[in-house]
Design a protein around this motif. Structure first.
Motif, PDB file in Angstrom:
ATOM      1  N   ARG A 104      -6.753  -5.483 -11.924  1.00 58.66           N
ATOM      2  CA  ARG A 104      -5.826  -6.518 -11.434  1.00 58.66           C
ATOM      3  C   ARG A 104      -4.443  -6.343 -12.067  1.00 58.66           C
ATOM      4  O   ARG A 104      -3.423  -6.434 -11.392  1.00 58.66           O
ATOM      5  CB  ARG A 104      -6.396  -7.891 -11.751  1.00 58.66           C
ATOM      6  CG  ARG A 104      -5.552  -9.062 -11.300  1.00 58.66           C
ATOM      7  CD  ARG A 104      -5.506  -9.203  -9.796  1.00 58.66           C
ATOM      8  NE  ARG A 104      -4.202  -9.660  -9.323  1.00 58.66           N
ATOM      9  CZ  ARG A 104      -3.818  -9.635  -8.052  1.00 58.66           C
ATOM     10  NH1 ARG A 104      -4.616  -9.182  -7.121  1.00 58.66           N
ATOM     11  NH2 ARG A 104      -2.644 -10.066  -7.722  1.00 58.66           N
ATOM     12  N   PHE A 164      -5.724   0.655  -4.059  1.00 58.46           N
ATOM     13  CA  PHE A 164      -6.307  -0.665  -4.355  1.00 58.46           C
ATOM     14  C   PHE A 164      -7.020  -1.301  -3.173  1.00 58.46           C
ATOM     15  O   PHE A 164      -7.703  -2.295  -3.327  1.00 58.46           O
ATOM     16  CB  PHE A 164      -5.203  -1.616  -4.855  1.00 58.46           C
ATOM     17  CG  PHE A 164      -4.566  -1.157  -6.134  1.00 58.46           C
ATOM     18  CD1 PHE A 164      -5.265  -1.223  -7.330  1.00 58.46           C
ATOM     19  CD2 PHE A 164      -3.282  -0.631  -6.142  1.00 58.46           C
ATOM     20  CE1 PHE A 164      -4.678  -0.796  -8.511  1.00 58.46           C
ATOM     21  CE2 PHE A 164      -2.693  -0.194  -7.318  1.00 58.46           C
ATOM     22  CZ  PHE A 164      -3.398  -0.275  -8.507  1.00 58.46           C
ATOM     23  N   GLN A 165      -6.840  -0.743  -1.961  1.00 57.64           N
ATOM     24  CA  GLN A 165      -7.415  -1.370  -0.773  1.00 57.64           C
ATOM     25  C   GLN A 165      -7.199  -2.878  -0.828  1.00 57.64           C
ATOM     26  O   GLN A 165      -8.156  -3.654  -0.882  1.00 57.64           O
ATOM     27  CB  GLN A 165      -8.892  -1.020  -0.665  1.00 57.64           C
ATOM     28  CG  GLN A 165      -9.084   0.472  -0.612  1.00 57.64           C
ATOM     29  CD  GLN A 165     -10.539   0.885  -0.523  1.00 57.64           C
ATOM     30  OE1 GLN A 165     -11.411   0.096  -0.242  1.00 57.64           O
ATOM     31  NE2 GLN A 165     -10.793   2.147  -0.744  1.00 57.64           N
ATOM     32  N   PRO A 166      -5.942  -3.290  -0.853  1.00 50.94           N
ATOM     33  CA  PRO A 166      -5.629  -4.693  -1.112  1.00 50.94           C
ATOM     34  C   PRO A 166      -6.113  -5.623  -0.007  1.00 50.94           C
ATOM     35  O   PRO A 166      -6.245  -5.218   1.148  1.00 50.94           O
ATOM     36  CB  PRO A 166      -4.105  -4.703  -1.182  1.00 50.94           C
ATOM     37  CG  PRO A 166      -3.684  -3.544  -0.350  1.00 50.94           C
ATOM     38  CD  PRO A 166      -4.736  -2.499  -0.559  1.00 50.94           C
ATOM     39  N   LEU A 167      -6.361  -6.864  -0.396  1.00 48.42           N
ATOM     40  CA  LEU A 167      -6.773  -7.912   0.543  1.00 48.42           C
ATOM     41  C   LEU A 167      -5.909  -9.142   0.271  1.00 48.42           C
ATOM     42  O   LEU A 167      -5.240  -9.226  -0.746  1.00 48.42           O
ATOM     43  CB  LEU A 167      -8.249  -8.257   0.339  1.00 48.42           C
ATOM     44  CG  LEU A 167      -9.264  -7.152   0.670  1.00 48.42           C
ATOM     45  CD1 LEU A 167     -10.654  -7.545   0.201  1.00 48.42           C
ATOM     46  CD2 LEU A 167      -9.276  -6.865   2.162  1.00 48.42           C
ATOM     47  N   GLY A 168      -5.968 -10.095   1.168  1.00 43.05           N
ATOM     48  CA  GLY A 168      -5.281 -11.371   0.961  1.00 43.05           C
ATOM     49  C   GLY A 168      -3.789 -11.195   0.726  1.00 43.05           C
ATOM     50  O   GLY A 168      -3.136 -10.398   1.394  1.00 43.05           O
ATOM     51  N   GLU A 169      -3.279 -11.922  -0.261  1.00 39.61           N
ATOM     52  CA  GLU A 169      -1.839 -11.903  -0.516  1.00 39.61           C
ATOM     53  C   GLU A 169      -1.334 -10.491  -0.831  1.00 39.61           C
ATOM     54  O   GLU A 169      -0.234 -10.110  -0.435  1.00 39.61           O
ATOM     55  CB  GLU A 169      -1.506 -12.851  -1.678  1.00 39.61           C
ATOM     56  CG  GLU A 169      -0.002 -12.973  -1.893  1.00 39.61           C
ATOM     57  CD  GLU A 169       0.372 -14.002  -2.956  1.00 39.61           C
ATOM     58  OE1 GLU A 169      -0.453 -14.883  -3.262  1.00 39.61           O
ATOM     59  OE2 GLU A 169       1.498 -13.909  -3.470  1.00 39.61           O
ATOM     60  N   ASP A 170      -2.146  -9.702  -1.526  1.00 39.51           N
ATOM     61  CA  ASP A 170      -1.722  -8.334  -1.849  1.00 39.51           C
ATOM     62  C   ASP A 170      -1.555  -7.499  -0.584  1.00 39.51           C
ATOM     63  O   ASP A 170      -0.626  -6.706  -0.465  1.00 39.51           O
ATOM     64  CB  ASP A 170      -2.757  -7.660  -2.755  1.00 39.51           C
ATOM     65  CG  ASP A 170      -3.003  -8.460  -4.033  1.00 39.51           C
ATOM     66  OD1 ASP A 170      -2.045  -9.091  -4.517  1.00 39.51           O
ATOM     67  OD2 ASP A 170      -4.136  -8.453  -4.522  1.00 39.51           O
ATOM     68  N   LEU A 171      -2.478  -7.718   0.366  1.00 36.31           N
ATOM     69  CA  LEU A 171      -2.396  -6.997   1.641  1.00 36.31           C
ATOM     70  C   LEU A 171      -1.163  -7.459   2.425  1.00 36.31           C
ATOM     71  O   LEU A 171      -0.425  -6.643   2.980  1.00 36.31           O
ATOM     72  CB  LEU A 171      -3.673  -7.260   2.449  1.00 36.31           C
ATOM     73  CG  LEU A 171      -3.753  -6.638   3.843  1.00 36.31           C
ATOM     74  CD1 LEU A 171      -3.674  -5.121   3.778  1.00 36.31           C
ATOM     75  CD2 LEU A 171      -5.055  -7.050   4.532  1.00 36.31           C
ATOM     76  N   ARG A 172      -0.953  -8.783   2.437  1.00 33.06           N
ATOM     77  CA  ARG A 172       0.223  -9.297   3.143  1.00 33.06           C
ATOM     78  C   ARG A 172       1.500  -8.747   2.505  1.00 33.06           C
ATOM     79  O   ARG A 172       2.456  -8.409   3.185  1.00 33.06           O
ATOM     80  CB  ARG A 172       0.252 -10.834   3.099  1.00 33.06           C
ATOM     81  CG  ARG A 172      -0.947 -11.487   3.770  1.00 33.06           C
ATOM     82  CD  ARG A 172      -0.665 -12.932   4.118  1.00 33.06           C
ATOM     83  NE  ARG A 172      -0.365 -13.774   2.978  1.00 33.06           N
ATOM     84  CZ  ARG A 172      -1.264 -14.408   2.220  1.00 33.06           C
ATOM     85  NH1 ARG A 172      -2.541 -14.292   2.485  1.00 33.06           N
ATOM     86  NH2 ARG A 172      -0.881 -15.164   1.210  1.00 33.06           N
ATOM     87  N   TYR A 175       5.613 -15.209   5.052  1.00 31.02           N
ATOM     88  CA  TYR A 175       4.265 -14.735   5.397  1.00 31.02           C
ATOM     89  C   TYR A 175       3.495 -14.289   4.149  1.00 31.02           C
ATOM     90  O   TYR A 175       2.325 -14.625   3.963  1.00 31.02           O
ATOM     91  CB  TYR A 175       4.359 -13.594   6.410  1.00 31.02           C
ATOM     92  CG  TYR A 175       3.001 -13.012   6.753  1.00 31.02           C
ATOM     93  CD1 TYR A 175       2.046 -13.776   7.413  1.00 31.02           C
ATOM     94  CD2 TYR A 175       2.678 -11.705   6.399  1.00 31.02           C
ATOM     95  CE1 TYR A 175       0.802 -13.249   7.708  1.00 31.02           C
ATOM     96  CE2 TYR A 175       1.439 -11.170   6.693  1.00 31.02           C
ATOM     97  CZ  TYR A 175       0.502 -11.949   7.356  1.00 31.02           C
ATOM     98  OH  TYR A 175      -0.733 -11.430   7.638  1.00 31.02           O
ATOM     99  N   GLY A 234       0.858 -16.919   4.081  1.00 29.59           N
ATOM    100  CA  GLY A 234      -0.096 -16.416   5.073  1.00 29.59           C
ATOM    101  C   GLY A 234       0.207 -16.920   6.474  1.00 29.59           C
ATOM    102  O   GLY A 234      -0.523 -16.637   7.406  1.00 29.59           O
ATOM    103  N   LYS A 235       1.295 -17.670   6.620  1.00 30.57           N
ATOM    104  CA  LYS A 235       1.635 -18.216   7.937  1.00 30.57           C
ATOM    105  C   LYS A 235       2.795 -17.425   8.558  1.00 30.57           C
ATOM    106  O   LYS A 235       3.737 -17.073   7.864  1.00 30.57           O
ATOM    107  CB  LYS A 235       2.074 -19.680   7.822  1.00 30.57           C
ATOM    108  CG  LYS A 235       1.069 -20.570   7.114  1.00 30.57           C
ATOM    109  CD  LYS A 235       0.009 -21.085   8.087  1.00 30.57           C
ATOM    110  CE  LYS A 235      -0.957 -22.036   7.411  1.00 30.57           C
ATOM    111  NZ  LYS A 235      -1.942 -21.382   6.517  1.00 30.57           N
TER     112      LYS A 235
END
Lengths: 252, 240
Positions: free
Chosen positions: B7, B75-83, B211, B215-216
């Motif tokens: 992390r 890191f194959q990011p997800l959530g906020e990291d992906l955004r 965004y 996330g919006k």
């Protein structure tokens, strides 16, 4: 058209006085893959085991609430638990073939449920192994021990065994955690194939795996169902801060 | 030695990506500011310097793009990291484009450096001021994770539109008076249009900041003054 197959209504699970599932309410859709994610001890595996009443084996376990499968409450009095488990197959973390031949492993369930005719058993074994994407690899050695297969093959054998009784639902409890990446990829491919015929509920610690193979994802935390939504939404823009923190690795 | 958690490593790499975005934003802002300065002061040398810097901006944008891909692979990011990582890739395109606009304006500046200007430039530098303020705000909102600040950028784009229209009206009058002015007036009109487009790109950056943080997906138009149908003619004009 999406159709609800499993419906959890206010499910609480206690081990003695410890409440390990708190008021779990959500629906699993037919012929979809539903992933249950969350840190160790969050209740996801316990919930999975509620769906085929595996928790019955734990004397201190007590379930409140209802789980409807195809509209009937499986915790109602007079439910035929054997018939339920035939309808709800299960695959575990470690491949656990029985110490018998490949053929007998797959034929075990149907035999238990009274199928005796050789040609019918032969056909079921073949179809199950084809369904589990293992047939081509084992068709010439059906009489050899199941334990002689590689880890990934053993897990597919267990999937064949689970689908041999023609269940509607397949429960998978971290089915790839003991497998290498190639074997994992084959199982994931298989899960995508299986959902054409079965409803799959899978517990996984691997979030990328949940993202890859599931249609919907439920996030459990300390016995609560925190969030349940379409998988792409869960892994890009979850609504709950706790989900966000978990999937980005801030805790758990 | 304390082991570095995944992390922490991810956050360190993400901070570096963020730093690159801010640097790219700064360079793009400088490019367009200096180009307008060169135009207003008829400074051919400065215009050439702006053009020479264009490659640096492209290089940084490309490096940022690569860094984002490495980040995603690692890191194959997800959530906020992906955004964040997908948004940063979009932001890089928007900011690089603003840098290009600086180059386009610098070319006009170089051409007009030794010609008599048909009018002193007042509103074009004003547009630049608004654009610079928009960029500072959007980038500060990104830097400090402030979605509310990012929303303030949207209304500022209305000012850009107003100024562009004012410039257009004024230049049309000048052209009608003396057709010899048409060539230069058209060039100046293009500069105003370019600045207005720059505003649109900054708006995109602000939308991305929101965004990442929420996330919006927001539409800038929801924060801008309502436009009567008659004004939509501008869009038609653009498409022509």
């Amino acid at each position: 058209m999406e159709k609800i197959l499993v419906s959890s209504r206010g499910v609480n699970l206690y081990y003695d006085s410890a409440r390990v599932l708190k008021d779990i309410t959500f629906d699993v859709m037919e012929k979809q893959v539903t992933a249950l994610i969350g840190p160790s001890g969050c209740g996801k595996s316990s919930f999975l085991r509620c769906i085929n009443r595996m928790n019955d084996f734990i004397p201190s376990a007590r379930v409140e609430g209802e789980i409807l499968v195809g509209g009937s409450n499986i915790y109602a009095g007079g439910v035929d638990v054997i018939a339920l488990r035939r309808n709800v197959g299960m695959v575990f973390q470690k491949p656990n073939p029985f110490p018998m031949s490949i053929y007998d492993n797959v034929a075990y369930g149907p035999r238990l449920h009274g199928v005796k005719q050789k040609d019918r058993l032969d056909e079921t074994v073949k179809q199950s192994l084809v369904g589990a994407a293992l047939w081509d690899e084992v068709k010439d050695k059906l009489k050899t021990p199941g334990t002689g297969l590689s880890g990934g093959q053993q897990q597919r054998l267990c999937i064949a065994r689970a689908i041999a009784t023609e269940p509607e639902i397949l429960l998978m409890d971290e089915p790839t955690s003991a497998l290498d990446p190639m074997a994992t990829a084959r199982i994931e491919e298989l899960v995508r194939e299986l959902k054409k015929r079965y409803t799959v509920v899978i517990v996984t610690h691997n979030m990328q795996q949940a993202a890859r193979i599931s249609d919907r994802t439920a996030f459990f935390l300390m016995g609560d169902l925190v969030e349940y939504d379409a998988t792409p939404k869960m892994f890009t823009s979850p609504e709950d801060k706790r989900t966000e923190d978990y999937i980005t690795g801030r805790f758990g | 030695m304390e082991p570095v958690s995944t992390r922490k490593q991810l956050e360190a790499d993400l901070t570096e990506l963020k730093r690159m975005v801010l640097r790219l934003g700064k360079m793009a802002e400088e490019s367009i500011s200096k180009a307008i300065w060169a135009l207003k002061n008829q400074d051919a040398e400065l215009a050439r310097m702006v053009l020479a810097k264009d490659d640096d901006i492209d290089d940084l944008a490309e490096a940022l793009d690569n860094a984002c891909m490495h980040f995603a692979a690692r890191f194959q990011p997800l959530g906020e990291d992906l955004r964040a990582v997908t948004s940063i890739m979009h932001m890089a395109v928007d900011l690089e484009r603003i840098g290009d606009y600086g180059g386009n304006i610098a070319k006009v500046a170089a051409e007009l450096a030794d010609k008599e200007l048909i009018k002193p430039l007042i509103d074009i530098p004003r547009m630049l001021d608004v654009l610079s303020a928009m960029m500072s705000k959007a980038l500060a909102a990104f830097d400090t994770n402030n979605a509310e600040m990012a929303k303030e950028v949207f209304a500022m784009d209305d000012m850009m539109d107003d100024l562009e229209k004012q410039i257009m009206r004024e230049l049309l009058l000048l052209m009608m008076e003396r057709p010899q002015r048409i060539e230069q007036a058209t060039q100046l009109l293009n500069v105003a249009r370019t600045l207005e487009r720059g505003g649109d790109h900054v708006t995109n950056v602000a939308e991305r900041v929101i965004y990442i943080l929420t996330g919006k997906t927001v539409k800038a138009s929801a924060f801008r003054r309502p436009r009567p149908a008659a004004l939509n003619g501008r869009k038609e004009h653009e498409e022509r």
